[in-house]
Design a protein around this motif. Sequence first.
Motif, short mmCIF file in Angstrom:
data_model
loop_
_atom_site.label_atom_id
_atom_site.label_comp_id
_atom_site.label_asym_id
_atom_site.label_seq_id
_atom_site.Cartn_x
_atom_site.Cartn_y
_atom_site.Cartn_z
N LEU A 50 -18.16 3.53 13.87
CA LEU A 50 -19.08 4.09 14.99
C LEU A 50 -20.47 3.36 15.16
N ALA A 51 -21.00 2.61 14.42
CA ALA A 51 -22.01 1.88 14.71
C ALA A 51 -21.95 0.70 15.68
N THR A 52 -21.03 -0.09 15.46
CA THR A 52 -20.74 -1.24 16.19
C THR A 52 -19.98 -0.83 17.58
N GLU A 53 -19.13 0.30 17.58
CA GLU A 53 -18.33 0.63 18.51
C GLU A 53 -17.12 -0.39 18.77
N ARG A 54 -16.44 -0.63 17.52
CA ARG A 54 -15.34 -1.73 17.47
C ARG A 54 -14.44 -1.27 16.29
N VAL A 55 -13.36 -1.78 16.57
CA VAL A 55 -12.31 -1.97 15.48
C VAL A 55 -12.82 -2.84 14.43
N CYS A 56 -12.91 -2.62 13.05
CA CYS A 56 -13.41 -3.30 12.25
C CYS A 56 -12.36 -3.65 11.16
N GLY A 57 -11.37 -3.17 11.22
CA GLY A 57 -10.19 -3.56 10.44
C GLY A 57 -9.11 -2.75 10.70
N PHE A 58 -7.79 -2.77 9.82
CA PHE A 58 -6.56 -2.14 9.93
C PHE A 58 -6.31 -1.52 8.42
N GLU A 59 -5.78 -0.43 8.57
CA GLU A 59 -5.00 0.04 7.24
C GLU A 59 -3.49 -0.22 7.33
N ALA A 60 -2.95 -0.93 6.31
CA ALA A 60 -1.56 -1.36 6.39
C ALA A 60 -0.80 -0.17 5.64
N LEU A 61 0.20 0.31 6.46
CA LEU A 61 1.21 1.58 5.89
C LEU A 61 2.55 1.15 6.01
N LEU A 62 3.15 1.32 4.93
CA LEU A 62 4.54 0.91 4.47
C LEU A 62 5.46 1.69 5.58
N ARG A 63 6.63 1.06 5.89
CA ARG A 63 7.69 1.70 6.60
C ARG A 63 9.04 1.26 6.22
N TRP A 64 9.78 2.24 5.90
CA TRP A 64 11.15 2.19 5.60
C TRP A 64 12.16 2.58 6.60
N PHE A 65 12.92 1.81 6.98
CA PHE A 65 13.86 2.41 8.06
C PHE A 65 15.18 2.32 7.40
N HIS A 66 15.80 3.53 6.75
CA HIS A 66 17.10 3.71 6.34
C HIS A 66 18.27 3.46 7.11
N PRO A 67 19.10 2.73 6.71
CA PRO A 67 20.38 2.57 7.54
C PRO A 67 21.01 3.88 8.35
N VAL A 68 21.11 4.68 7.61
CA VAL A 68 21.56 6.09 7.91
C VAL A 68 20.52 7.35 8.31
N ARG A 69 19.61 7.29 7.56
CA ARG A 69 18.72 8.40 7.71
C ARG A 69 17.49 8.12 8.78
N GLY A 70 17.56 6.70 9.18
CA GLY A 70 16.45 6.44 10.06
C GLY A 70 15.09 6.18 9.16
N PRO A 71 13.85 6.44 9.82
CA PRO A 71 12.52 6.32 9.26
C PRO A 71 12.53 7.06 8.15
N VAL A 72 12.06 6.85 6.69
CA VAL A 72 11.78 7.97 5.86
C VAL A 72 10.20 7.62 5.51
N PRO A 74 6.48 7.63 3.98
CA PRO A 74 6.28 6.87 2.43
C PRO A 74 5.81 8.15 1.69
N ALA A 75 5.50 9.35 2.16
CA ALA A 75 5.01 10.37 1.36
C ALA A 75 6.15 10.72 0.45
N GLU A 76 7.50 10.41 0.82
CA GLU A 76 8.72 10.89 0.27
C GLU A 76 9.19 9.85 -0.67
N PHE A 77 9.00 8.57 -0.05
CA PHE A 77 9.72 7.36 -0.98
C PHE A 77 8.69 6.74 -2.05
N ILE A 78 7.31 6.80 -1.82
CA ILE A 78 6.47 6.31 -2.75
C ILE A 78 6.52 6.87 -4.02
N PRO A 79 6.62 8.19 -4.11
CA PRO A 79 6.71 9.03 -5.35
C PRO A 79 8.05 8.66 -6.16
#
Length: 281
Positions: A50-72, A74-79
């Motif tokens: 908010l000081a520079t009014e610019r994107v300063c970085g990105f957060e990496a978020l894991l994605r799992w595409f299950h062959p049958v269930r589709g996207p699962v 991370p709140a479910e599969f990380i534990p």
Amino acid sequence: RAKAEARGAFRFFEPEMDARIQAKRLLERDLRDALAAGAFNVHYQPIYDLATERVCGFEALLRWFHPVRGPVSPAEFIPLAEEIGLIVPLGEWVLRRACEEASRWPADLKIAVNVSAVQFTSASLVTAVRETLRATGLSGHRLELEITESVLVGNPGATTAILHSLKGLGVRVSMDDFGTGYSSLSYLRSFPFDKIKIDQSFVRHLGEPDGTDFIVRAVIGLGGSLGMTVTAEGVETDAQLARLRAEGCDEVQGYLFSRPVPASDVAGVLERWNGTERAIA
Ligand code: C2E
Ligand code: MG
Ligand code: MG
Ligand code: MG
């Protein structure tokens, strides 16, 4: 023969097994296979300064595409991954992928990677981080690791040692989901965090009657006086953004700016937010 017996025993108990336990068992099996099968991917959500009014970085978020269930989620599969001992290789895979990708971005952008409590306190974390930085050529100053309060509960001495080793590599450490766990203000004083991320549950009710404004204001004040950057998560509306700006929050992240996107869309996000002088809200 022992194997056949074991299978027989499994069949014997199977009809009585709770369907949920069976579903979980199948998901665990698929989770084990997924790393080898290349079923994981990493998406990136911009963090806006908010000081520079610019994107300063990105957060990496894991994605799992299950062959049958589709996207699962991370709140479910990380534990589950923690439970079956898969979190360390999986976490190291995310770290490597995210650092590789970030090493191709403009050098003023940081990459934040979530690290589970189990992975954080594992013997291999610091070595894995050092090796990943070396292999990808990413400067340690561009890497932030996000940990949750649960890390602090177990072994404060070990945690402090790990935090200091990471600092020695130039890596920053953020307290994620602040206010949702076993929050203790003394943790903030005892552990050398660089950043506090205010959980989205507090951001969601900003500006509402009997809302969470006072909590958000307190955390921003606390972070500021401890010399920590404060980031608000889950910012979805212009009204929430305006409140956070007025309270002096340093950084914001949420669907208002962008959903997490595949690596191929990072350039587009940067063009949208950093490419032109664009005033927002
Ligand atoms: P987190 O680290 O607090 O990540 C923020 C979560 O909020 C992400 O959910 C993100 O997609 C979501 N989010 C972002 N902006 C908004 C918004 O404006 N509104 C709403 N409603 N949600 C928003 P996601 O990707 O489903 O991840 C959930 C959690 O799973 C993460 O929470 C993190 O604790 C964990 N996680 C994700 N990736 C990893 C990983 O690579 N390693 C580990 N250990 N945990 C991970
Ligand atoms: Mg996070
Ligand atoms: Mg969070
Ligand atoms: Mg934050």
